[in-house]
Design an enzyme around this catalytic site. Structure first.
Site, PDB file in Angstrom:
ATOM      1  N   ASP A  42       0.834  -1.203   0.000  1.00 42.57           N
ATOM      2  CA  ASP A  42       0.000   0.000   0.000  1.00 42.57           C
ATOM      3  C   ASP A  42       0.876   1.263   0.000  1.00 42.57           C
ATOM      4  O   ASP A  42       0.651   2.190   0.770  1.00 42.57           O
ATOM      5  CB  ASP A  42      -0.943  -0.019   1.217  1.00 42.57           C
ATOM      6  CG  ASP A  42      -1.999   1.088   1.163  1.00 42.57           C
ATOM      7  OD1 ASP A  42      -2.273   1.598   0.063  1.00 42.57           O
ATOM      8  OD2 ASP A  42      -2.531   1.435   2.233  1.00 42.57           O
ATOM      9  N   ASP A  78      -1.228   8.691  10.132  1.00 43.92           N
ATOM     10  CA  ASP A  78      -2.048   8.129   9.067  1.00 43.92           C
ATOM     11  C   ASP A  78      -3.359   7.550   9.604  1.00 43.92           C
ATOM     12  O   ASP A  78      -3.371   6.868  10.631  1.00 43.92           O
ATOM     13  CB  ASP A  78      -1.238   7.015   8.383  1.00 43.92           C
ATOM     14  CG  ASP A  78      -1.946   6.442   7.176  1.00 43.92           C
ATOM     15  OD1 ASP A  78      -2.200   7.201   6.234  1.00 43.92           O
ATOM     16  OD2 ASP A  78      -2.253   5.224   7.183  1.00 43.92           O
ATOM     17  N   GLU A 115      -4.102  12.958   9.436  1.00 44.07           N
ATOM     18  CA  GLU A 115      -4.625  12.578   8.130  1.00 44.07           C
ATOM     19  C   GLU A 115      -5.997  11.971   8.384  1.00 44.07           C
ATOM     20  O   GLU A 115      -6.129  10.808   8.741  1.00 44.07           O
ATOM     21  CB  GLU A 115      -3.720  11.573   7.420  1.00 44.07           C
ATOM     22  CG  GLU A 115      -4.097  11.379   5.958  1.00 44.07           C
ATOM     23  CD  GLU A 115      -4.805  10.073   5.630  1.00 44.07           C
ATOM     24  OE1 GLU A 115      -5.368   9.962   4.528  1.00 44.07           O
ATOM     25  OE2 GLU A 115      -4.806   9.143   6.461  1.00 44.07           O
ATOM     26  N   ASP A 126      -3.104  10.156  -3.082  1.00 40.47           N
ATOM     27  CA  ASP A 126      -4.333   9.362  -3.028  1.00 40.47           C
ATOM     28  C   ASP A 126      -5.310   9.777  -4.127  1.00 40.47           C
ATOM     29  O   ASP A 126      -5.125  10.762  -4.828  1.00 40.47           O
ATOM     30  CB  ASP A 126      -4.986   9.507  -1.649  1.00 40.47           C
ATOM     31  CG  ASP A 126      -4.344   8.561  -0.625  1.00 40.47           C
ATOM     32  OD1 ASP A 126      -3.863   7.484  -1.035  1.00 40.47           O
ATOM     33  OD2 ASP A 126      -4.316   8.905   0.566  1.00 40.47           O
TER      34      ASP A 126
HETATM   35  C1  GLC Z   1      -4.009   6.863   4.124  1.00 39.04           C
HETATM   36  C2  GLC Z   1      -3.013   6.944   2.990  1.00 39.04           C
HETATM   37  C3  GLC Z   1      -3.370   5.968   1.924  1.00 39.04           C
HETATM   38  C4  GLC Z   1      -3.386   4.578   2.524  1.00 39.04           C
HETATM   39  C5  GLC Z   1      -4.285   4.523   3.768  1.00 39.04           C
HETATM   40  C6  GLC Z   1      -4.062   3.271   4.542  1.00 39.04           C
HETATM   41  O1  GLC Z   1      -5.274   7.222   3.725  1.00 39.04           O
HETATM   42  O2  GLC Z   1      -2.970   8.259   2.488  1.00 39.04           O
HETATM   43  O3  GLC Z   1      -2.481   6.036   0.839  1.00 39.04           O
HETATM   44  O4  GLC Z   1      -3.846   3.680   1.564  1.00 39.04           O
HETATM   45  O5  GLC Z   1      -4.017   5.581   4.662  1.00 39.04           O
HETATM   46  O6  GLC Z   1      -2.836   3.304   5.227  1.00 39.04           O
END
Ligand code: GLC
Length: 637
Positions: free
Chosen positions: A124, A267, A309, A379
């Site tokens: 990921d 995150d 985030e 993203d």
């Molecule tokens: C956040 C990141 C994304 C990732 C997700 C899971 O949203 O920006 O890229 O897939 O977390 O870790």
């Protein structure tokens, strides 16, 4: 660890006294029922004491500097840049070699995308970490990271890295022990003996990656149990109801701060606490965890900023910057997802009513915090348009979201955009969009058609987006490659670990051959880059663009022109943006009503043409904006 002097010890004690109540309150909410609550509090205290003793002297000095200038990250001089270390410069040492490029752009905040040791194979984009104390081997070592952080700091650039705190890779040592049957470590995660509870939870939680897997839980034969996996199967959600998990993450956080990392991008924070019968997002305990992290980290490293985030609707988002008793005591910065979505919505529609209305509904944020404004990131774009906001301006929310999806995946007739659908969910018709800024803004289709007029318009859109994120208030983020108009890139399709995830189409390797054209204003790269430099230079000098200045979206009485007033004791700026490909006007009468008549300067246009650096506008006429033109009008008297 060195022996502390009396002075150093006194500072620690003082900070602990200052912060302890702010730490204890959320920790009580989280863990008061735990039989060993007081021992856990002691443990958290010990972790901070150890980390403080381990903090290098230059970082202690940085702490004092930041405390002396708490608005350092809110100033209009801040320009952020976001890049993958490998795709930008090969590895961490390579990034150091690119500091002159960052200086040229005026960057003073650098977010390097996930670089802690991820699992092999699919991970990921690095968001599946198996060791938080190691760097991804091909990027370098932890010592390289500290060196890089120091080099960046010497150049007035603060380093931001990701801390994936909601989940670990299933290959993390804790998960491996859990899989081997260790009960203590099974308690680090949300693990269930059968489907009873998972079935109940799944009634109310949303599916994040429906294309990758159904549901939020995964079965593991080794233990004959179900594990909570919100994202991919290989990302195991951590169980913060267990204070041991909080302690581990706190230690990691302080360890990274002691390497010289100045901003931690936390995150997926919305998902950190689960509660039956809810969507298991944005729970009060998720906020408590962040508040406790902040208070404890400020004892050790007050220079550290926490960045949330949380890609959630505004009423749920603003609390991540702290509210009520925790005002200004949670994260210092958070992504302004809604603004990003609204920018793209306005470009597709050529109208700004939805953006104006939706942004007017946003509550103000605490004065010591700041948005991160961005137009593109690594993203997908999810169409966060609510039914209420849409209805308020005469749109149907469902149809508008569908229009945006079809516009940006190119299906809509005459669309200029070249994006691709991401994670279509047939259950609710939700479809997000992948694609590079330049391709979504029409540069790819215009170049293919060899249509110079369309190229001009696409460049206009790219510059307009930047003029908006630079002026809104907060740290604006330039996403790597956007400064030279990099297009969608498809080499990821040849890599089996990436091919399933089309977000890689907008994570291209930096094209240094194209970047070399950045000084040639006849090239597309040069036109974009040099115009951005002018915007950046203007932003840095324009005090009312400070994050603390009030941000007020206003009606311009021209539906194609977005208006925003930035206001502070040290000046007022009217930000205007024409979101259409037609010449548009704001009437003199309306400018008068907004308090923008008489002496005004436009900081963007013709900035360098005029001897005094600024062009005076005629205060007695309407103001005309060319297609996609932006203006930053400062009131001069
Ligand atoms: C956040 C990141 C994304 C990732 C997700 C899971 O949203 O920006 O890229 O897939 O977390 O870790």
């Amino acid at each position: 660890m060195h022996t502390l002097t009396t002075f150093e010890r006194d500072i620690f004690t003082q900070r602990q006294e200052q912060q302890w109540e702010d730490a204890k309150r959320p920790l009580t909410l989280l863990y008061a029922d735990h039989p060993n609550f007081t021992q856990w509090l002691d443990k958290f205290r010990q972790i901070t004491a150890r980390a403080y003793a381990n903090r290098p002297a230059d970082l202690h000095l940085l702490d004092l500097q930041r405390l002396n200038q708490p608005d350092w990250f809110q100033q209009s001089k801040m320009i952020g840049y976001v890049a993958y270390a490998d795709r930008f410069a090969g590895n961490l040492n390579g990034v150091a070699d690119k500091i002159p490029y960052l200086n040229e752009l005026g960057v003073n905040y650098l977010h390097l995308m996930p670089l802690l040791h991820p699992r092999d194979g699919q991970n990921d984009g690095g968001y599946a970490v198996m060791d938080y104390r190691q760097i991804r081997p091909d990027l370098g070592t932890m010592a390289d990271l500290s060196t890089l952080a120091a080099q960046l700091r010497q150049n007035d650039i603060s380093l931001c890295i990701d801390l994936v705190c909601n989940h670990t890779a299933k290959e993390h040592a804790w998960a491996k022990k859990a899989l081997a049957g260790n009960r203590d470590y099974q308690n680090y995660y949300h693990i269930f003996p059968d489907r009873t509870l998972p079935d109940q939870y799944e009634q109310t939680v949303r599916e994040i990656f429906p294309d990758f897997k159904a549901g939020s839980f995964t079965y593991y034969e080794e233990i004959d149990k179900w594990v909570w996996t919100t994202f991919n199967e290989f990302q195991w959600d951590l169980n913060y109801a267990n204070p041991a998990v909080f302690a581990e993450m706190l230690e990691i956080m302080l360890y990274l701060a002691n390497q010289g990392v100045e901003v931690l991008r936390l995150d997926a924070v919305a998902f950190m606490w689960k509660r039956m019968g809810t969507d298991c997002e944005n729970q009060p305990e998720a906020h408590a965890i962040l508040q406790a992290f902040r208070a404890l980290s400020r004892i050790v490293a007050p220079a550290l900023l926490l960045k949330a985030e949380a890609i959630v609707p505004p009423p749920q988002l603003v609390p991540y910057l702290g509210q009520g008793r925790a005002t200004g005591k949670e994260c210092e910065v958070a992504y302004h997802n809604l603004f990003m979505v609204m920018l793209w919505s306005s470009l597709a529609e050529r109208k700004t009513a939805l953006m104006t209305h939706a942004l007017q509904q946003m509550p103000a944020i605490p004065s010591g915090t700041s948005w991160l404004t961005y137009a593109r990131c690594h993203d997908d774009i999810g169409w966060a348009v609510t039914e209420e906001d849409a209805a308020a301006v005469g749109l149907n929310g469902f149809l508008h979201r569908r229009f945006l999806s079809e516009f940006y995946d190119g299906r809509f007739p005459h669309s200029f955009a070249r994006g691709a659908p991401f994670q279509f969910n047939p259950k609710n018709n939700d479809q997000r969009i992948s694609g590079a800024m330049a391709s979504l803004a029409g540069l790819e289709s215009a170049m293919e058609a060899g249509d110079t007029g369309a190229i001009d318009l696409a460049i206009g859109r790219i510059l307009l987006l930047h003029a908006m994120i630079f002026a809104f208030g907060g740290i604006p983020l330039i996403y790597m490659g956007d400064e030279i108009g990099l297009l969608n890139e498809y080499s990821y399709l040849n890599d089996p670990d990436l091919a399933d995830d089309n977000r890689w189409m907008h994570r291209p390797p930096m094209d240094w051959a194209k970047a070399a054209k950045r000084t040639d204003e006849k090239s597309i790269e040069g036109r974009i880059f040099q115009s951005l430099l002018r915007l950046i230079d203007a932003r840095k000098r324009l005090f009312p663009l400070h994050a603390r200045a009030h941000t007020r979206p206003v009606w311009t009485h021209n539906e194609h022109i977005f208006g925003l007033i930035r206001e502070s004791a040290r000046g007022r700026v009217l930000v205007l943006g024409n979101f259409s490909e037609w010449r548009q006007a704001v009437s003199r009468h309306r400018l008068h009503e907004l308090g923008f008549d008489g002496g005004m300067m436009d900081w963007i246009n013709g900035y360098f043409d005029i001897a005094q650096h600024k062009r005076k506008l005629d205060p007695h006429s309407d103001i005309y904006l060319e297609p996609y033109q932006a203006m930053w009008l400062e009131k001069t008297k």
